[in-house]
Design a protein around this motif. Structure first.
Motif, PDB file in Angstrom:
ATOM      1  N   PHE A  94       3.953   4.766  -6.683  1.00 47.66           N
ATOM      2  CA  PHE A  94       2.899   5.787  -6.698  1.00 47.66           C
ATOM      3  C   PHE A  94       3.416   7.168  -6.296  1.00 47.66           C
ATOM      4  CE2 PHE A  94      -0.584   8.065  -4.477  1.00 47.66           C
ATOM      5  CZ  PHE A  94      -1.553   8.071  -5.490  1.00 47.66           C
ATOM      6  N   GLY A  95       2.968   8.208  -7.000  1.00 53.92           N
ATOM      7  CA  GLY A  95       3.129   9.586  -6.557  1.00 53.92           C
ATOM      8  C   GLY A  95       4.540  10.143  -6.697  1.00 53.92           C
ATOM      9  N   ARG A  96       4.721  11.344  -6.126  1.00 53.54           N
ATOM     10  CA  ARG A  96       6.014  12.037  -6.251  1.00 53.54           C
ATOM     11  C   ARG A  96       7.104  11.325  -5.478  1.00 53.54           C
ATOM     12  NH1 ARG A  96       4.491  17.978  -4.692  1.00 53.54           N
ATOM     13  NH2 ARG A  96       2.786  16.702  -3.885  1.00 53.54           N
ATOM     14  N   LEU A 102       0.824  -1.220   0.000  1.00 52.00           N
ATOM     15  CA  LEU A 102       0.000   0.000   0.000  1.00 52.00           C
ATOM     16  C   LEU A 102       0.854   1.265   0.000  1.00 52.00           C
ATOM     17  CD1 LEU A 102      -2.856  -1.033   2.441  1.00 52.00           C
ATOM     18  CD2 LEU A 102      -3.152  -0.296   0.065  1.00 52.00           C
ATOM     19  N   GLU A 103       2.055   1.203   0.570  1.00 55.04           N
ATOM     20  CA  GLU A 103       2.950   2.353   0.518  1.00 55.04           C
ATOM     21  C   GLU A 103       3.351   2.641  -0.932  1.00 55.04           C
ATOM     22  OE1 GLU A 103       2.919   0.254   2.910  1.00 55.04           O
ATOM     23  OE2 GLU A 103       3.710   1.052   4.791  1.00 55.04           O
ATOM     24  N   SER A 104       3.636   1.572  -1.680  1.00 57.39           N
ATOM     25  CA  SER A 104       4.261   1.748  -2.992  1.00 57.39           C
ATOM     26  C   SER A 104       3.286   1.756  -4.160  1.00 57.39           C
ATOM     27  CB  SER A 104       5.279   0.617  -3.220  1.00 57.39           C
ATOM     28  OG  SER A 104       6.275   0.637  -2.228  1.00 57.39           O
ATOM     29  N   HIS A 126      -5.043  -3.215 -10.725  1.00 54.92           N
ATOM     30  CA  HIS A 126      -6.094  -2.337 -11.238  1.00 54.92           C
ATOM     31  C   HIS A 126      -5.480  -1.281 -12.158  1.00 54.92           C
ATOM     32  CE1 HIS A 126      -9.294   0.850 -10.922  1.00 54.92           C
ATOM     33  NE2 HIS A 126      -9.899  -0.180 -11.436  1.00 54.92           N
ATOM     34  N   PRO A 129      -0.585   1.732  -4.094  1.00 58.25           N
ATOM     35  CA  PRO A 129      -1.990   1.698  -3.634  1.00 58.25           C
ATOM     36  C   PRO A 129      -2.954   1.641  -4.814  1.00 58.25           C
ATOM     37  CG  PRO A 129      -1.100   3.924  -3.472  1.00 58.25           C
ATOM     38  CD  PRO A 129       0.070   3.003  -3.765  1.00 58.25           C
ATOM     39  N   GLN A 130      -2.584   2.270  -5.929  1.00 60.70           N
ATOM     40  CA  GLN A 130      -3.476   2.396  -7.088  1.00 60.70           C
ATOM     41  C   GLN A 130      -3.714   1.064  -7.789  1.00 60.70           C
ATOM     42  OE1 GLN A 130      -0.251   2.856  -7.038  1.00 60.70           O
ATOM     43  NE2 GLN A 130       0.682   2.795  -9.074  1.00 60.70           N
ATOM     44  N   LEU A 131      -2.859   0.067  -7.534  1.00 59.69           N
ATOM     45  CA  LEU A 131      -2.970  -1.214  -8.252  1.00 59.69           C
ATOM     46  C   LEU A 131      -3.706  -2.286  -7.462  1.00 59.69           C
ATOM     47  CD1 LEU A 131       0.648  -1.449  -9.761  1.00 59.69           C
ATOM     48  CD2 LEU A 131      -1.433  -0.595 -10.864  1.00 59.69           C
ATOM     49  N   ALA A 132      -3.849  -2.070  -6.152  1.00 57.39           N
ATOM     50  CA  ALA A 132      -4.396  -3.117  -5.279  1.00 57.39           C
ATOM     51  C   ALA A 132      -5.896  -3.307  -5.462  1.00 57.39           C
ATOM     52  CB  ALA A 132      -4.104  -2.755  -3.825  1.00 57.39           C
TER      53      ALA A 132
END
Lengths: 306, 306
Positions: free
Chosen positions: A212-214, A76-78, A154, A80-83
């Protein structure tokens, strides 16, 4: 048989027209024909044969894992968008009537669903670390595990090489840094030789995960700087951007730390894996050798079908 | 080798102690050893051989299907409590930071997950009806499809024969009422003969599905009255309540109606299936023949391993 670069859409349409993939009305979700499955199964058997001498422990997990283990894994740290979390209806009869009214009216009925204890498996190896940790410290020779499961990510896409549900076969080495880096170097060679025996063009390159993210951009740069991830690439839907079909990952002590998994000497265990994307390999074969395996070159047929 | 009735807990413990099942910390969720998988694969191959002469169309779907198809299927009317919807994180960086805070604090972080376009497959045959409907009316001879996938049912249990994620192999016949009822009668005999060849005690009985709520009790009674569902039962965790390992279902025009699937004559298509619960069959074999397949009787070994 190799043709000029065709777009992802053209290739997807051709796969469907040839009956190899069955559209399910959701981007990245497909049924597979018997022919497609046979290629997947034969390649999977080839991976078994290539790893046979190492006598890995076979573990087969369903396509979802314990939500608590998933939380502990750091995914979830790395990413989250795929889970994908699995949710269920836990209401009574009145709630059920209300739910059916919303379904009939075409309204969203999913808000009342509550999370179950399971999360879709993001990569085949995730369930093995808590399993090994439950056994206590590793033996001196470390551990070698053979896993294979459907995985979920996802990322709806029209690129047939980017499915939301796909199969991943992995060999995973867990032990001292020396044990796991030796394993990864060995499989970098074995994996490349395996794929060359199938008559498809391959390159190997340094890579990074889609953090994920910056903050993720720094993690990705760090991963590349340390040479933690390599990929074996084959052009499938683009000649310029070939697709990762195998990946060779050194996790350092990431999973050891997550579950306090220790070596025989009491140090945090390191781990590395070689992962085979089975749908991607099958797609690469169809892309380069043609849509009908009966017409593939005899040497390739002999490698796959013996 | 058959021993006196042992409880589900004792049998589960023995399966884990013999390394056949790997606990994952969630009731009804297990990893499988290589030995367990080999039994599943060999039985699955036996099912293939038993159906070979019918030349079914092979379709293999991932363990989730289109949410819209799922809504259209009627599953939510009958079994809302068993379904599993897949949800994802769709927020930005601030949402991500908030999510990680909740994970770290041991709070529920799943409320912000939103439903994706996919739902866990509740039975292997669900994706095939919209697939066939998209092709237009059936040919005069109807259709026969061979499917196999992991299925999800949210019913956490300590009974190893009631897993949340398990594999179902099915042959599904779609066509006129005559075509599908003839198929079901034929497989009632074939299925029983197949299981008797494995040296396990079997009975066949009328059955009903676990419909939800009070209205569901009427649906269940109606299903029994009409003889729509039969099960092949084998004692696994209880001698008194043997476990359904195969099921023979006549859906009438339920799925035809859901997707306006028509026969060549323009009538609503009927359907019937024979479904094999692969984990349950494997468990029945371990229960009755012993935990080590090397020690199983030679005739059974010969049926499975040739």
């Amino acid at each position: 048989m190799t043709t000029a670069a065709a777009g992802a859409d053209d290739f997807r349409d051709a796969l469907i027209r040839h009956g190899l993939l069955i559209p399910m009305g959701v981007d990245g979700l497909y049924g597979r024909s018997g022919v497609f499955e046979d290629v997947v199964e034969r390649f999977n058997a080839l991976v078994t044969a290539a790893g046979q001498r190492d006598r890995a422990e076979v573990m087969r997990f369903p396509p979802a894992l314990n939500r608590r283990h998933f939380e502990e894994s750091g995914y979830l740290e790395s990413f989250p968008q795929l889970a994908g979390t699995v949710h269920s209806f836990t209401g009574g009869e009145a709630d059920h009537r209300a739910l059916l009214k919303r379904v009939a009216a075409g309204e969203d009925w999913t808000a009342g669903q509550t999370a179950t204890g399971v999360v879709m498996t993001p990569a085949a190896c995730y369930p093995i670390y808590p399993t090994l940790a439950a056994r206590g410290p590793l033996p001196a020779e470390g551990a070698l595990v053979d896993v294979y499961s459907y995985c979920f990510r996802h990322e709806p896409s029209l690129d047939p090489a980017r499915m939301q549900l796909f199969r991943m076969r992995e060999y995973v080495r867990i032990g001292t840094p020396e044990q796991v880096t030796a394993f990864r170097s060995d499989w970098l060679e074995r994996g490349e030789a395996l794929m060359r025996s199938l008559g498809v063009p391959v390159t190997v390159d340094l890579a990074n995960d889609p953090f994920f993210g910056r903050a993720g951009r720094m993690l990705a740069a760090n991963q590349r700087d340390q040479g933690l991830k390599f990929e074996l690439l084959i052009p499938i839907t683009s000649a310029d951007k070939p697709t990762a079909c195998l990946s060779f990952n050194y996790h350092q002590d990431h999973f050891g730390l997550a579950w306090d998994l220790r070596t025989a000497d009491g140090d945090l265990a390191h781990s590395a894996c070689v992962g085979f994307g089975l749908e991607r390999v099958a797609l690469a074969l169809f892309r380069h050798l043609g849509f009908d395996p009966q017409g593939w070159p005899a040497p390739v047929r002999s490698v796959l079908w013996g």
